[in-house]
Design an enzyme around this catalytic site. Structure first.
Site, short mmCIF file in Angstrom:
data_model
loop_
_atom_site.label_atom_id
_atom_site.label_comp_id
_atom_site.label_asym_id
_atom_site.label_seq_id
_atom_site.Cartn_x
_atom_site.Cartn_y
_atom_site.Cartn_z
N CYS A 28 118.10 28.77 -28.16
CA CYS A 28 119.11 29.83 -28.24
C CYS A 28 120.45 29.36 -27.71
CB CYS A 28 118.64 31.09 -27.53
SG CYS A 28 117.94 30.76 -25.92
N LYS A 49 103.54 40.31 -26.35
CA LYS A 49 103.31 39.98 -27.75
C LYS A 49 103.98 38.64 -28.07
CE LYS A 49 105.13 40.27 -31.71
NZ LYS A 49 104.63 39.08 -32.40
N GLU A 90 123.93 31.53 -36.40
CA GLU A 90 122.96 30.70 -35.68
C GLU A 90 121.99 30.07 -36.68
OE1 GLU A 90 120.09 32.75 -33.11
OE2 GLU A 90 120.45 31.18 -31.64
N GLU A 142 117.59 38.98 -24.81
CA GLU A 142 118.14 37.61 -24.71
C GLU A 142 118.17 37.09 -26.14
OE1 GLU A 142 118.82 34.18 -25.01
OE2 GLU A 142 116.88 33.64 -24.13
#
Ligand code: NAP
Ligand code: MG
Length: 496
Positions: free
Chosen positions: A299, A188, A398, A264
């Site tokens: 990331c 997906k 983040e 992750e």
């Protein structure tokens, strides 16, 4: 290549919009589509099949049937390898088209999609194809009336849910090792960037990956994604994305079939510059590139720059000079080194963090604004804050955008303390000429990756993944194969 040539080329790009389920390119069962917005100018580039629970169910059933009859798993390893090599070759044939799709879908510069994103994705397919018949099982130490051997077997049906920051690259980090180990896959892609994943599904069929083995189901996270993660016949969810969704995936697994989950997630990665670094220019290059490459939508972005107090002001000047080079331009312009943020929502989120940093008293040294608004696209200029500390929101959350927070430290212990004072643990870096310090600090940093005198020194041969709330499970390298396989111990007892 000129901007004009690229604009002409972009007009000719055909966007794939159908799901890939059981070997066929199909619309969603409901006939619904969702708008794929191009962040370059804010216009809709395609209308994509909006898959829902029913489509997911069909895809998972097809994947299961393919797994059970062994049409892929039981192929001769040489044959599997040949097909995966063929897939890599077809991706290479269509490299330019894939690069344009990626750039138009998510706004990153064409020079990067041509030279980084798509080649890296191709390399993943090829690397795992090469590896697939070079991994051996084990024989255990046993009494003399027994032979015990340990094999790794594919899990079955792998659900891969991937983000929009490196759409094809992240998809291939999951698809390549999952295929190499004989699994079936339901992939997906993120709603912001479905095109290259859909194209990958079609190319896999052309390469000879049997129908049902690699299914691609575009759709919204909370419908298609959730249905996949709650499905009773999916054996693993391999995920890259936010911690918020990572938590949900663990809940879905717990509330369904206890499928495995590999996460992750993001980071707040520190890059530490000691005054004794040998090459402060190289460190400044890395400080800017580490946060401004890919518009900061990485990331493992080096979003916290920790600089020894004695050189902070001088080093900051060097970083600011370089930061300006990442002023965004049209992603289709071959000269642009930065492009648009992925969506209006992401742009607002980033501007919100900039606003918060100002309110909390950090000093703005560069940038801070939306730019190129007249294009209709979602651009934010490279932004740097300093005179802040590690309690600021900018040092803790983040941002996933081109926003750097600069922090000063007084000595080695202070640097390690600040670096580790975060819930995340994906990557970290340090610059020093002192070899003892380099090793000592590297061992103290609680992150899955540490880069010494370099940043993002990444290669498919080194595992990628985090400690703490940056997730668990590794992508890349032979270690990724562990995630897609189950250990089985088989013991034969015989007359000695
Ligand atoms: P996200 O929500 O975590 O999206 C990642 C993937 O998860 C997408 O395919 C998304 O689908 C899917 N998803 C969303 N909700 C889901 C659910 N309930 N069940 C199953 N799947 C679901 O990330 P985002 O919203 O795009 O970005 C938000 C923030 O996440 C960013 O600002 C950044 O901080 C972080 N992020 C991190 C990474 C990374 O590489 N670590 C990558 C992307 C984002 P849809 O997109 O279709 O909803
Ligand atoms: Mg898009």
């Amino acid at each position: 290549m000129t901007l004009q040539q690229n604009l002409d080329r972009a007009r000719g790009i055909k966007f794939p919009t159908n799901a890939v389920i059981d070997g066929k390119l199909v619309p969603a069962r409901s006939g619904k589509t969702f708008d794929n917005v191009g962040p370059r100018d804010g216009k809709i580039v395609s209308k994509v099949a909006a898959c829902e629970a029913g489509d997911i169910d069909t895809a998972v059933n097809a994947a299961r049937a393919a797994f059970e009859d062994g049409r892929w798993r039981n192929k001769h390893p040489r044959e599997k390898k040949k097909i995966m090599f063929k897939l890599a070759e077809l991706m290479e044939r269509d490299l330019e088209e894939l690069a344009f799709l990626e750039t138009l879908d998510m706004g990153k510069p064409i020079r990067d999609t041509l030279s980084v994103d798509i080649p890296t994705a191709i390399n993943s397919i090829r690397w795992y194809a090469e590896a697939l018949d070079k991994v051996y099982g084990e024989v255990a130490t046993t009494p003399s009336d027994r032979l015990s051997y340990i094999v790794r077997e594919p899990l079955g049906v792998v659900g891969a849910i991937v983000p929009w920051n490196f759409p094809l690259h992240m998809a291939c980090w999951k698809v390549a090792p999952a295929l190499a180990t004989g699994n079936s896959i339901v992939l997906k892609p993120a709603e912001q960037s479905p095109s290259t994943a859909l194209k990958l599904g079609a190319l896999a069929l052309e390469a000879g990956v049997p129908s049902g083995v690699l299914n691609v189901v575009p759709g919204y996270g909370d419908t298609a994604g959730q249905a996949l993660a709650r499905h009773m016949d999916v054996d693993l969810i391999a995920f890259t994305g936010s911690g918020e969704v990572g938590r949900k995936l663990m809940t879905y697994a717990g509330e369904s079939n206890l499928k495995r989950v590999a996460l992750e997630l993001g980071g707040k990665s520190p890059q530490i510059v000691f005054a004794d670094a040998e090459d402060l220019d190289a460190a400044a290059d890395a400080a800017a590139w580490g946060i401004f490459f890919n518009q900061g939508e990485i990331c493992n972005a080096a979003s916290r720059l920790l600089v020894e107090a004695s050189i902070k002001d001088e080093f900051l000047d060097r970083v600011l000079k370089r930061a300006k080079q990442y002023t965004p331009g049209d992603p289709l312009d071959p000269a642009s080194v930065a492009g648009a943020l992925v969506s209006e929502g992401q742009m607002k989120r980033v501007l919100g963090y900039i606003d918060t940093a100002r309110k909390e008293g950090a000093n703005l040294a560069l940038g801070g604004k939306r730019v190129r608004e007249e294009s209709g696209g979602f651009y934010v200029e490279p932004t740097v804050f300093h005179r802040m500390d590690n309690t600021h929101t900018l040092a803790r959350e983040e941002v996933f955008g081109p926003v750097l927070g600069v922090l000063a430290f007084t000595n080695e212990d202070d640097a390690v303390r600040i670096a580790n004072d975060t819930v995340y643990g994906l990557a970290s870096g340090l610059w020093t000429a002192n070899i003892s310090r380099a090793h000592r600090v590297a061992r103290k940093l609680r992150t899955g990756l540490v880069w010494i005198n370099g940043w993002d020194a990444c290669d498919i041969t080194v595992p990628f993944g985090g400690a703490k709330q940056s997730g668990f499970g590794r992508d890349r390298s032979l270690h990724a194969l562990e995630k897609y396989t189950e250990l089985k111990g088989i013991s034969v007892t015989y007359k000695p």
